[in-house]
Design a protein around this motif. Structure first.
Motif, PDB file in Angstrom:
ATOM      1  N   GLU A   1     -14.564  19.030 -12.537  1.00 48.94           N
ATOM      2  CA  GLU A   1     -13.938  17.755 -12.007  1.00 48.94           C
ATOM      3  C   GLU A   1     -14.853  16.619 -12.613  1.00 48.94           C
ATOM      4  O   GLU A   1     -14.131  15.630 -13.194  1.00 48.94           O
ATOM      5  CB  GLU A   1     -14.004  17.645 -10.463  1.00 48.94           C
ATOM      6  CG  GLU A   1     -13.017  18.543  -9.885  1.00 48.94           C
ATOM      7  CD  GLU A   1     -12.807  18.063  -8.511  1.00 48.94           C
ATOM      8  OE1 GLU A   1     -11.650  18.491  -7.880  1.00 48.94           O
ATOM      9  OE2 GLU A   1     -13.432  17.595  -7.918  1.00 48.94           O
TER      10      GLU A   1
ATOM     11  N   TYR B   1     -10.647  26.766 -16.910  1.00 44.83           N
ATOM     12  CA  TYR B   1      -9.845  25.195 -16.818  1.00 44.83           C
ATOM     13  C   TYR B   1      -9.473  24.588 -17.948  1.00 44.83           C
ATOM     14  O   TYR B   1      -8.393  24.236 -18.478  1.00 44.83           O
ATOM     15  CB  TYR B   1     -10.627  24.470 -15.755  1.00 44.83           C
ATOM     16  CG  TYR B   1     -10.288  24.784 -14.408  1.00 44.83           C
ATOM     17  CD1 TYR B   1      -9.060  24.190 -13.528  1.00 44.83           C
ATOM     18  CD2 TYR B   1     -10.848  25.755 -13.745  1.00 44.83           C
ATOM     19  CE1 TYR B   1      -8.946  24.615 -12.342  1.00 44.83           C
ATOM     20  CE2 TYR B   1     -10.820  25.918 -12.197  1.00 44.83           C
ATOM     21  CZ  TYR B   1      -9.748  25.371 -11.679  1.00 44.83           C
ATOM     22  OH  TYR B   1      -9.457  25.545 -10.157  1.00 44.83           O
TER      23      TYR B   1
ATOM     24  N   ARG C   1      -5.718  30.074  -6.532  1.00 46.05           N
ATOM     25  CA  ARG C   1      -4.616  29.911  -7.049  1.00 46.05           C
ATOM     26  C   ARG C   1      -4.420  29.766  -8.419  1.00 46.05           C
ATOM     27  O   ARG C   1      -3.728  30.157  -9.271  1.00 46.05           O
ATOM     28  CB  ARG C   1      -3.552  28.811  -6.135  1.00 46.05           C
ATOM     29  CG  ARG C   1      -2.476  28.262  -6.880  1.00 46.05           C
ATOM     30  CD  ARG C   1      -1.286  29.558  -6.743  1.00 46.05           C
ATOM     31  NE  ARG C   1      -1.135  29.686  -5.286  1.00 46.05           N
ATOM     32  CZ  ARG C   1      -0.321  29.048  -4.508  1.00 46.05           C
ATOM     33  NH1 ARG C   1       0.592  28.059  -5.172  1.00 46.05           N
ATOM     34  NH2 ARG C   1      -0.078  29.163  -3.105  1.00 46.05           N
ATOM     35  N   HIS C   2      -5.310  29.025  -9.035  1.00 45.70           N
ATOM     36  CA  HIS C   2      -5.211  28.635 -10.349  1.00 45.70           C
ATOM     37  C   HIS C   2      -5.681  30.063 -11.094  1.00 45.70           C
ATOM     38  O   HIS C   2      -4.891  30.394 -12.195  1.00 45.70           O
ATOM     39  CB  HIS C   2      -6.546  27.682 -10.925  1.00 45.70           C
ATOM     40  CG  HIS C   2      -7.004  27.795 -12.209  1.00 45.70           C
ATOM     41  ND1 HIS C   2      -6.458  27.171 -13.188  1.00 45.70           N
ATOM     42  CD2 HIS C   2      -8.103  28.475 -12.552  1.00 45.70           C
ATOM     43  CE1 HIS C   2      -7.121  27.464 -14.453  1.00 45.70           C
ATOM     44  NE2 HIS C   2      -8.207  28.156 -13.963  1.00 45.70           N
TER      45      HIS C   2
ATOM     46  N   TYR D   1     -10.601  17.780 -14.647  1.00 44.38           N
ATOM     47  CA  TYR D   1      -9.622  18.857 -14.025  1.00 44.38           C
ATOM     48  C   TYR D   1      -9.769  18.889 -12.642  1.00 44.38           C
ATOM     49  O   TYR D   1     -10.814  18.783 -11.972  1.00 44.38           O
ATOM     50  CB  TYR D   1      -9.371  20.192 -14.596  1.00 44.38           C
ATOM     51  CG  TYR D   1      -8.928  20.382 -16.078  1.00 44.38           C
ATOM     52  CD1 TYR D   1      -7.787  20.426 -16.311  1.00 44.38           C
ATOM     53  CD2 TYR D   1      -9.954  20.272 -17.048  1.00 44.38           C
ATOM     54  CE1 TYR D   1      -7.245  20.379 -17.522  1.00 44.38           C
ATOM     55  CE2 TYR D   1      -9.650  20.389 -18.393  1.00 44.38           C
ATOM     56  CZ  TYR D   1      -8.181  20.347 -18.691  1.00 44.38           C
ATOM     57  OH  TYR D   1      -7.857  20.594 -19.955  1.00 44.38           O
ATOM     58  N   ASP D   2      -8.548  19.180 -11.735  1.00 40.63           N
ATOM     59  CA  ASP D   2      -8.652  19.170 -10.444  1.00 40.63           C
ATOM     60  C   ASP D   2      -9.248  20.614 -10.015  1.00 40.63           C
ATOM     61  O   ASP D   2      -8.379  21.689 -10.355  1.00 40.63           O
ATOM     62  CB  ASP D   2      -7.090  19.065  -9.760  1.00 40.63           C
ATOM     63  CG  ASP D   2      -7.034  19.244  -8.341  1.00 40.63           C
ATOM     64  OD1 ASP D   2      -8.165  19.247  -7.651  1.00 40.63           O
ATOM     65  OD2 ASP D   2      -5.807  19.052  -7.668  1.00 40.63           O
ATOM     66  N   PHE D   3     -10.042  20.847  -8.931  1.00 41.76           N
ATOM     67  CA  PHE D   3     -10.662  22.037  -8.682  1.00 41.76           C
ATOM     68  C   PHE D   3     -10.285  22.373  -7.301  1.00 41.76           C
ATOM     69  O   PHE D   3     -10.993  23.371  -6.536  1.00 41.76           O
ATOM     70  CB  PHE D   3     -12.262  21.816  -8.762  1.00 41.76           C
ATOM     71  CG  PHE D   3     -12.780  23.271  -8.976  1.00 41.76           C
ATOM     72  CD1 PHE D   3     -12.921  24.061  -9.835  1.00 41.76           C
ATOM     73  CD2 PHE D   3     -13.622  23.654  -7.749  1.00 41.76           C
ATOM     74  CE1 PHE D   3     -13.598  25.055 -10.149  1.00 41.76           C
ATOM     75  CE2 PHE D   3     -14.418  24.905  -7.802  1.00 41.76           C
ATOM     76  CZ  PHE D   3     -14.257  25.801  -8.992  1.00 41.76           C
ATOM     77  N   ALA D   4      -8.954  21.961  -6.946  1.00 40.95           N
ATOM     78  CA  ALA D   4      -8.633  22.077  -5.348  1.00 40.95           C
ATOM     79  C   ALA D   4      -8.522  23.495  -5.005  1.00 40.95           C
ATOM     80  O   ALA D   4      -8.750  23.911  -3.915  1.00 40.95           O
ATOM     81  CB  ALA D   4      -7.574  20.894  -5.088  1.00 40.95           C
ATOM     82  N   LYS D   5      -7.656  24.188  -5.929  1.00 38.80           N
ATOM     83  CA  LYS D   5      -6.848  25.437  -5.569  1.00 38.80           C
ATOM     84  C   LYS D   5      -7.576  26.327  -6.649  1.00 38.80           C
ATOM     85  O   LYS D   5      -6.848  26.984  -7.431  1.00 38.80           O
ATOM     86  CB  LYS D   5      -5.779  25.416  -5.547  1.00 38.80           C
ATOM     87  CG  LYS D   5      -4.829  24.414  -4.463  1.00 38.80           C
ATOM     88  CD  LYS D   5      -3.608  24.491  -4.595  1.00 38.80           C
ATOM     89  CE  LYS D   5      -2.833  23.710  -3.389  1.00 38.80           C
ATOM     90  NZ  LYS D   5      -1.341  23.533  -3.475  1.00 38.80           N
ATOM     91  N   PRO D   6      -8.639  26.720  -6.455  1.00 37.76           N
ATOM     92  CA  PRO D   6      -9.504  27.641  -7.639  1.00 37.76           C
ATOM     93  C   PRO D   6      -8.937  29.137  -7.588  1.00 37.76           C
ATOM     94  O   PRO D   6      -8.599  29.819  -8.684  1.00 37.76           O
ATOM     95  CB  PRO D   6     -10.704  27.486  -7.488  1.00 37.76           C
ATOM     96  CG  PRO D   6     -11.054  27.126  -5.888  1.00 37.76           C
ATOM     97  CD  PRO D   6      -9.926  26.467  -5.657  1.00 37.76           C
TER      98      PRO D   6
ATOM     99  N   THR E   1       0.181  25.881 -11.078  1.00 38.39           N
ATOM    100  CA  THR E   1      -0.942  25.029 -11.905  1.00 38.39           C
ATOM    101  C   THR E   1      -0.635  25.601 -13.453  1.00 38.39           C
ATOM    102  O   THR E   1      -1.279  25.135 -14.145  1.00 38.39           O
ATOM    103  CB  THR E   1      -2.294  25.554 -11.396  1.00 38.39           C
ATOM    104  OG1 THR E   1      -2.380  27.048 -11.624  1.00 38.39           O
ATOM    105  CG2 THR E   1      -2.421  25.307  -9.796  1.00 38.39           C
TER     106      THR E   1
ATOM    107  N   LYS F   1     -17.325  23.202  -9.438  1.00 33.62           N
ATOM    108  CA  LYS F   1     -16.218  21.783  -9.288  1.00 33.62           C
ATOM    109  C   LYS F   1     -17.126  20.639 -10.162  1.00 33.62           C
ATOM    110  O   LYS F   1     -16.427  20.007 -10.596  1.00 33.62           O
ATOM    111  CB  LYS F   1     -16.639  21.662  -7.796  1.00 33.62           C
ATOM    112  CG  LYS F   1     -15.672  20.194  -7.424  1.00 33.62           C
ATOM    113  CD  LYS F   1     -15.565  20.053  -5.861  1.00 33.62           C
ATOM    114  CE  LYS F   1     -14.993  18.870  -5.675  1.00 33.62           C
ATOM    115  NZ  LYS F   1     -14.777  18.423  -4.342  1.00 33.62           N
TER     116      LYS F   1
END
Length: 303
Positions: free
Chosen positions: A104, A68, A116-117, A109-114, A140, A100
């Motif tokens: 976060e 990230y 996908r990232h 950073y946003d950890f909502a869609k690991p 992302t 997370k």
């Protein structure tokens, strides 16, 4: 049997000198690989570029660089520069999501869609490590660039993967996985089947499965296991590791530490290899005689 060792993250103004000395010791002892954590001390790739340029032969690896905080183009550039510094075929790039609480709370950073990232991250990172230009627009990650680092070949990537989605990504797109606090039963029934099947479906070679665990040769296992519980206590509350412990039937990190006599430790490592791991990396957490005995045993297994 491939055996590696985790290098300590040294501190202080002579940290790079001591890291170089530790790496030289590992090479002299016959370890096949040396793995440097990337947490909040030395930048692992920069440190390995310096130490590895002074110590030939031994494989160098990061375990692991969080994705990230770095654009995949920047990480590819740094990894290829490090590979150029240490010589062809020596560097393996271990990467991972981190956690997370780190991504976060510390980095913001946003950890909502690991998953996908990571899928999008690899879509940019892997071509660049292979010397190819990339043009990619994802949800992302975006990239439109080529690198001019003058090294040949690619840099192998090992993805820290424990859940099914991440294991499938590792198998389809990378050279394997590097594990932490994951035991033989979990490797046999969960890790190895998923990542191996994914690699086969993608037409890739059989993946590396690198098992890293705390290890100590000792005649006082109860005291050392108690120490392991205290040293690695924090990992028991991180969701990804907690899930692996639950799969293994382990109450906490101490139950996954390999502790005992030379014969007992060797037997546990052989069990790990038989479970589907391709190599074992020892993480030492004691000093003195027990550390010396542990290093001697591990190096002997690498013969």
């Amino acid at each position: 049997m491939r055996i590696g060792i985790t290098l300590d993250q040294p501190t202080g103004p002579d940290a790079l000198l001591r890291l170089t000395e530790d790496l030289q010791q590992a090479a002299d002892e016959g370890f096949e690989s040396a793995w440097l954590p990337h947490i909040f001390g030395l930048d692992a790739l920069t440190a390995l570029a310096i130490a590895g340029s002074r110590v030939p032969g031994i494989e160098l690896a990061t375990s692991v660089v969080p994705t990230y905080p770095r654009h995949p183009g920047a990480l590819a550039q740094q990894a290829r520069t490090t590979a150029l510094a240490v010589g062809p075929g020596r560097l393996s790039l271990g990467i991972g999501l981190s956690h997370k609480i780190v991504i976060e709370n510390m980095y913001g950073y946003d950890f909502a869609k690991p998953a996908r990232h990571m899928k999008e991250y690899l879509s940019v990172l892997m071509p660049l490590l292979e010397g190819q230009p990339v043009s990619y627009t994802g949800e992302t990650i975006r990239a439109n660039l080529a690198l001019e680092v003058p090294n040949e070949g690619s840099v192998p990537v090992l993805l820290a993967a424990m859940g099914p989605a991440m294991l499938r990504l590792a198998g389809r797109h990378t050279d394997g996985t590097v594990l932490w606090l994951t035991g033989p039963a979990t490797i046999r029934t969960h890790i190895a089947p998923i990542i191996t099947a994914a690699a086969a479906e993608a037409g890739r070679p059989a993946p590396r499965v690198v098992c890293t665990l705390p290890v100590c040769v000792t005649d006082d296992p109860d005291a050392v296991r108690d120490k392991a519980g205290k040293v690695f206590e924090a990992y028991g509350s991180l969701p990804s590791y907690r899930e692996m412990m639950d799969r293994e039937g382990a109450a906490g990190p101490a139950d996954l530490a390999i502790v005992g006599t030379e014969d007992q430790v060797a037997a546990r490592i052989h069990e790990i290899i038989a479970s589907g791991a391709t190599e074992f990396v020892g993480s030492l957490f004691t000093r003195g005689d027990s550390a010396a005995r542990t290093r001697k045993l591990l190096a002997g297994l690498a013969d």
